[in-house]
Scaffold this motif. Structure first.
Motif, PDB file in Angstrom:
ATOM      1  N   ARG A   1     -10.635  -4.919  13.199  1.00  0.00           N
ATOM      2  CA  ARG A   1     -11.274  -4.469  11.967  1.00  0.00           C
ATOM      3  C   ARG A   1     -12.589  -3.753  12.262  1.00  0.00           C
ATOM      4  O   ARG A   1     -12.885  -2.708  11.670  1.00  0.00           O
ATOM      5  CB  ARG A   1     -11.519  -5.668  11.044  1.00  0.00           C
TER       6      ARG A   1
ATOM      7  N   VAL B   1      -8.554  -6.183   5.423  1.00  0.00           N
ATOM      8  CA  VAL B   1      -7.207  -5.880   5.903  1.00  0.00           C
ATOM      9  C   VAL B   1      -6.662  -7.067   6.698  1.00  0.00           C
ATOM     10  O   VAL B   1      -7.304  -7.531   7.643  1.00  0.00           O
ATOM     11  CB  VAL B   1      -7.216  -4.610   6.772  1.00  0.00           C
TER      12      VAL B   1
ATOM     13  N   ASN C   1     -12.497  -2.442   5.535  1.00  0.00           N
ATOM     14  CA  ASN C   1     -11.737  -2.855   6.716  1.00  0.00           C
ATOM     15  C   ASN C   1     -11.705  -4.370   6.867  1.00  0.00           C
ATOM     16  O   ASN C   1     -10.750  -4.920   7.415  1.00  0.00           O
ATOM     17  CB  ASN C   1     -12.346  -2.220   7.965  1.00  0.00           C
TER      18      ASN C   1
ATOM     19  N   HIS D   1      -2.516  -0.160  -0.466  1.00  0.00           N
ATOM     20  CA  HIS D   1      -2.421  -1.617  -0.333  1.00  0.00           C
ATOM     21  C   HIS D   1      -3.403  -2.349  -1.252  1.00  0.00           C
ATOM     22  O   HIS D   1      -3.297  -3.568  -1.402  1.00  0.00           O
ATOM     23  CB  HIS D   1      -2.703  -2.035   1.114  1.00  0.00           C
TER      24      HIS D   1
ATOM     25  N   TYR E   1      -0.386  -0.428  11.672  1.00  0.00           N
ATOM     26  CA  TYR E   1      -1.461   0.408  12.199  1.00  0.00           C
ATOM     27  C   TYR E   1      -1.788   0.007  13.638  1.00  0.00           C
ATOM     28  O   TYR E   1      -2.953   0.001  14.043  1.00  0.00           O
ATOM     29  CB  TYR E   1      -2.706   0.307  11.316  1.00  0.00           C
TER      30      TYR E   1
ATOM     31  N   TRP F   1      -6.734  -2.510  -0.717  1.00  0.00           N
ATOM     32  CA  TRP F   1      -7.932  -2.962  -0.007  1.00  0.00           C
ATOM     33  C   TRP F   1      -8.973  -1.856  -0.032  1.00  0.00           C
ATOM     34  O   TRP F   1      -8.661  -0.665  -0.031  1.00  0.00           O
ATOM     35  CB  TRP F   1      -7.598  -3.333   1.430  1.00  0.00           C
TER      36      TRP F   1
ATOM     37  N   ARG G   1      -7.706   5.187   3.165  1.00  0.00           N
ATOM     38  CA  ARG G   1      -6.668   4.754   4.101  1.00  0.00           C
ATOM     39  C   ARG G   1      -5.908   3.543   3.558  1.00  0.00           C
ATOM     40  O   ARG G   1      -4.685   3.453   3.691  1.00  0.00           O
ATOM     41  CB  ARG G   1      -7.302   4.423   5.442  1.00  0.00           C
ATOM     42  N   TRP G   2      -6.618   2.608   2.936  1.00  0.00           N
ATOM     43  CA  TRP G   2      -5.984   1.372   2.471  1.00  0.00           C
ATOM     44  C   TRP G   2      -5.660   1.401   0.978  1.00  0.00           C
ATOM     45  O   TRP G   2      -5.320   0.361   0.409  1.00  0.00           O
ATOM     46  CB  TRP G   2      -6.892   0.172   2.759  1.00  0.00           C
TER      47      TRP G   2
END
Length: 497
Positions: free
Chosen positions: A466, A428, A425, A420, A437, A422, A416-417
């Motif tokens: 998170r 983030v 979680n 970016h 998000y 990362w 998912r990250w």
């Protein structure tokens, strides 16, 4: 190579032999230990069968404005002087990194920080290095670089004249990672086991509160076993910190399991975050980089030591300013705190003799700003005879089974990250969770009411979001639901402590 933290700078060693009274002058900001190299190197050269120049020798360490510390320059100084005097050929010295301390009889002794020094040299484009023979196991971790080992100064000189060759490190055998403590050893405590799983899946900080003997330390020590193995880059980063301290294992130098550091509550501030007189050395928080820092009996730690962690938890690194420079050490770890609910800490809460004010004062040693950075707070209850001695309940889940769920949840978060950069979680930033998000208003309604009532801070809202994303990853749903947000908010309830 000059080390500033785990970063290295190439130092060019120059030697000039000219007219004047016999002597040796060292310029380029050497520290007292390096100034003594003049006598060490001269004795090592004579005892290696070479003649020391009977003229004035000037040695320059460039860049001149960079502080030079330690004895790792001895080998390069000896090679530069003998090449300048014409005793040996200096053609092989160009573009070659030399590391090592010289004994008076010409032996080459190991020095700390070989791994970060060679990693920095490789980044600077250098392709060859000569290190002490006893440091080859560490230097072999650096790929795409020719690494040679020398046991004595005369071995290096023979190699410079193409008389003999120097040994290369043997390929390291693939050693399985060390075994870790199993979560199945922990009896009972389902809430704490679940919090540990959530912490491992999302990289969240954890506070365990309970009387002595209920399993707080056992749970904390089993967290590294739930985390994924370190990648190659992470392993080198972690190993580099341990290399500076000179504490690498010869049998398995590359650290592949997330480290676990558990300092005693009497530790000094400098030992915890790093310190030293000239250039600061790494502390326990850097030894826990990419792993777990466990503070047992955390209320017994001094306030200064605990408050020093606040910025580190946000930045993932520690900057230390000393007389000869500012260094930066990595310190991105999961913080696990454990404490008793009160000073007397009886096995049963009903037996507590502490007054309410004493209990508040004891737990108040954990400041609000520090607790605000803790994502998960859980209360551990005393075990009963039924839980401990009967088999009517399900067997505790082993580490392997829980770890499978953790890795699956981490994989969902990493995908998912990914764009970016990362991986968990916990990394983030809050603005991303609130904008790109953002969750529907009905999902975060309880969180919004808590913020309006002052029950949670703005930072606490970000951390709840998170944790909610981590709970949704463990549940294998695409986005957090209202139940996940409520559970995340429940983990932040200080009344649980």
């Amino acid at each position: 190579m000059a080390l500033l933290g785990i970063d290295g700078r190439v130092v060019e060693v120059e030697a000039d032999i000219g007219a004047g009274l016999p002597g040796m002058k060292l310029v380029g900001l050497p520290d007292p230990g390096l100034k003594e190299a003049k006598d060490r190197v001269r004795a090592a050269v004579r005892n290696s069968g070479q003649k020391w120049p009977e003229q004035h020798v000037t040695l320059g360490l460039s860049p001149a404005n960079l502080p030079k510390l330690g004895s790792g320059y001895d080998l390069s100084i000896a090679a530069a002087v003998l090449a300048a005097s014409g005793a040996v050929s200096g053609s092989k010295l160009l573009g070659t990194v030399l590391l090592g301390e010289l004994a008076l009889d010409g032996r080459i002794r190991p020095v700390p920080g070989v791994l970060p020094a060679l990693l920095a040299a490789r980044r600077e484009g250098l392709k060859r290095a000569v290190v002490p023979i006893d440091s080859m196991f560490e230097a072999a971790l650096v790929h795409d670089m020719e690494v040679l080992g020398a046991g004595r100064l005369r071995d290096l000189l023979a190699w410079m004249d193409d008389i003999e060759s120097l040994p290369r490190p043997e390929p390291a055998d693939e050693i399985p990672p060390p075994s870790v403590a199993d979560l199945a050893d922990v009896i009972g405590q389902p809430e704490a086991r679940w919090a540990l799983e959530v912490a491992a899946a999302g990289g969240h900080h954890l506070l365990l509160v309970g009387p002595p003997g209920v399993g707080k330390t056992m749970l904390a020590r089993r967290l590294p076993g739930l985390l994924p193995e370190l990648s190659r880059e992470e392993s080198l980063e972690v190993t580099a910190v341990h290399s500076i301290e000179g504490k690498l294992s010869r049998s398995s130098p590359l650290i592949r399991i997330p480290p676990f550091a558990d300092p005693h509550h009497s530790i000094s501030l400098a030992a915890l975050i790093g310190g030293g007189a000239d250039i600061a050395k790494p502390g326990m928080i850097s030894r826990a980089h990419r792993g777990v820092l466990f503070l047992d009996e955390v209320c017994e730690f001094g306030g200064e030591r605990l408050e020093s962690l606040r910025t580190v938890l946000e930045d993932g690194e520690v900057r230390l300013a000393r007389r000869k420079g500012v260094v930066c050490y990595p310190a991105r770890f999961q913080l696990v705190l454990a404490t008793n609910p009160c000073p007397c800490a009886p096995p049963r809460e009903a037996d507590c003799t502490c007054s309410p004010s004493v209990r508040r004062r004891y737990f108040g040693r954990l400041s609000g700003p520090l607790l605000d950075r803790i994502d998960l707070t859980v209360r551990l209850r005393p075990l009963t005879a039924m839980h401990a001695h009967t088999h009517e309940f399900d067997e505790p889940e082993p580490t392997a089974r829980v770890r499978d769920r953790v890795l699956h949840a981490r994989d969902r978060a990493a995908k998912r990250w990914a764009e970016h950069g990362w991986r968990t979680n916990a990394e983030v930033p809050g603005p991303v969770l609130r904008r790109e998000y953002a969750l529907p208003r009905e999902t975060t309604a309880l969180l919004d009411r808590s913020l309006n009532m002052g029950a949670v801070t703005a930072r606490g809202v970000d951390r709840c979001l998170r944790v909610a994303w981590t709970l949704s990853d463990l549940a294998e749903v695409d986005r957090p639901e209202a139940d996940h947000v409520a559970a995340a908010l429940g983990f932040r309830d200080r009344r649980a402590a």
